[in-house]
Design an enzyme around this catalytic site. Structure first.
Site, PDB file in Angstrom:
ATOM      1  N   GLU A 174      -5.670  -5.706 -17.885  1.00 24.26           N
ATOM      2  CA  GLU A 174      -6.839  -6.476 -17.469  1.00 24.26           C
ATOM      3  C   GLU A 174      -6.972  -6.483 -15.950  1.00 24.26           C
ATOM      4  OE1 GLU A 174      -5.515 -11.006 -17.632  1.00 24.26           O
ATOM      5  OE2 GLU A 174      -5.206 -10.001 -19.564  1.00 24.26           O
ATOM      6  N   HIS A 196      -7.276  -7.774 -12.339  1.00 23.67           N
ATOM      7  CA  HIS A 196      -6.788  -8.946 -11.611  1.00 23.67           C
ATOM      8  C   HIS A 196      -6.867  -8.620 -10.120  1.00 23.67           C
ATOM      9  CE1 HIS A 196      -4.107 -12.059 -10.068  1.00 23.67           C
ATOM     10  NE2 HIS A 196      -4.332 -12.695 -11.212  1.00 23.67           N
ATOM     11  N   LYS A 234      -2.682  -2.024  -5.446  1.00 23.49           N
ATOM     12  CA  LYS A 234      -3.056  -0.605  -5.503  1.00 23.49           C
ATOM     13  C   LYS A 234      -3.725  -0.162  -4.206  1.00 23.49           C
ATOM     14  CE  LYS A 234      -3.474  -0.141 -10.494  1.00 23.49           C
ATOM     15  NZ  LYS A 234      -4.338   0.309 -11.596  1.00 23.49           N
ATOM     16  N   LEU A 261      -1.375  18.710  14.270  1.00 20.50           N
ATOM     17  CA  LEU A 261      -2.317  19.072  15.336  1.00 20.50           C
ATOM     18  C   LEU A 261      -1.621  19.146  16.695  1.00 20.50           C
ATOM     19  CD1 LEU A 261      -5.534  17.083  14.378  1.00 20.50           C
ATOM     20  CD2 LEU A 261      -5.173  19.560  14.287  1.00 20.50           C
ATOM     21  N   SER A 285      -2.464   2.769  -1.591  1.00 21.31           N
ATOM     22  CA  SER A 285      -3.348   3.842  -1.108  1.00 21.31           C
ATOM     23  C   SER A 285      -3.433   3.846   0.410  1.00 21.31           C
ATOM     24  CB  SER A 285      -4.746   3.675  -1.698  1.00 21.31           C
ATOM     25  OG  SER A 285      -4.709   3.808  -3.096  1.00 21.31           O
ATOM     26  N   TRP A 317      -1.664  22.868  18.182  1.00 15.24           N
ATOM     27  CA  TRP A 317      -2.690  23.082  19.214  1.00 15.24           C
ATOM     28  C   TRP A 317      -2.230  23.994  20.341  1.00 15.24           C
ATOM     29  CZ3 TRP A 317      -7.693  22.051  18.888  1.00 15.24           C
ATOM     30  CH2 TRP A 317      -8.460  22.155  20.038  1.00 15.24           C
ATOM     31  N   ASP A 325       6.247  30.486  15.910  1.00 12.15           N
ATOM     32  CA  ASP A 325       7.482  30.218  16.649  1.00 12.15           C
ATOM     33  C   ASP A 325       7.558  28.741  17.042  1.00 12.15           C
ATOM     34  OD1 ASP A 325       9.875  30.760  17.966  1.00 12.15           O
ATOM     35  OD2 ASP A 325       8.835  31.069  19.871  1.00 12.15           O
ATOM     36  N   GLU A 358       3.372   9.061  -1.588  1.00  7.09           N
ATOM     37  CA  GLU A 358       2.485   9.263  -2.736  1.00  7.09           C
ATOM     38  C   GLU A 358       3.219   8.978  -4.042  1.00  7.09           C
ATOM     39  OE1 GLU A 358      -0.604   9.529  -4.918  1.00  7.09           O
ATOM     40  OE2 GLU A 358      -0.905   9.935  -2.798  1.00  7.09           O
TER      41      GLU A 358
END
Length: 82
Positions: free
Chosen positions: A46, A48, A55, A74, A59, A78, A10, A30
């Site tokens: 290659e 670099h 990248k 949470l 992430s 909780w 609920d 993502e």
């Protein structure tokens, strides 16, 4: 896997929106991270340092979004179980 809990437990409409919203946000970030990685791999195979940093930043964005999602779940779950 968590989405069924949104409808079983609920929650108010705003809480449901927050719980679903953070999951959608994780998937969107993502997808953007994957797009960045594919684009960088497309232009150069290659190694670099700037490619690696880009990248890594993608992430990091996914990780931060996941942390926000976990915290939201949470905080809202909780009180339901205590």
């Amino acid at each position: 896997m968590l989405l069924p809990f949104v409808f079983i437990i609920d929650f108010t409409a705003i809480e449901r929106l927050a719980l679903i919203g953070v999951i959608v946000a994780v998937m969107a970030v993502e997808a953007l991270n994957s797009a960045i990685e594919c684009t960088l791999d497309r232009f150069s195979t290659e190694l670099h340092p700037l490619t690696g940093r880009a990248k890594d930043y993608g992430s990091l964005a996914v990780l931060l979004t996941l942390l926000i999602a976990v915290a939201t779940w949470l905080v809202l779950l909780w009180p339901k179980f205590t």
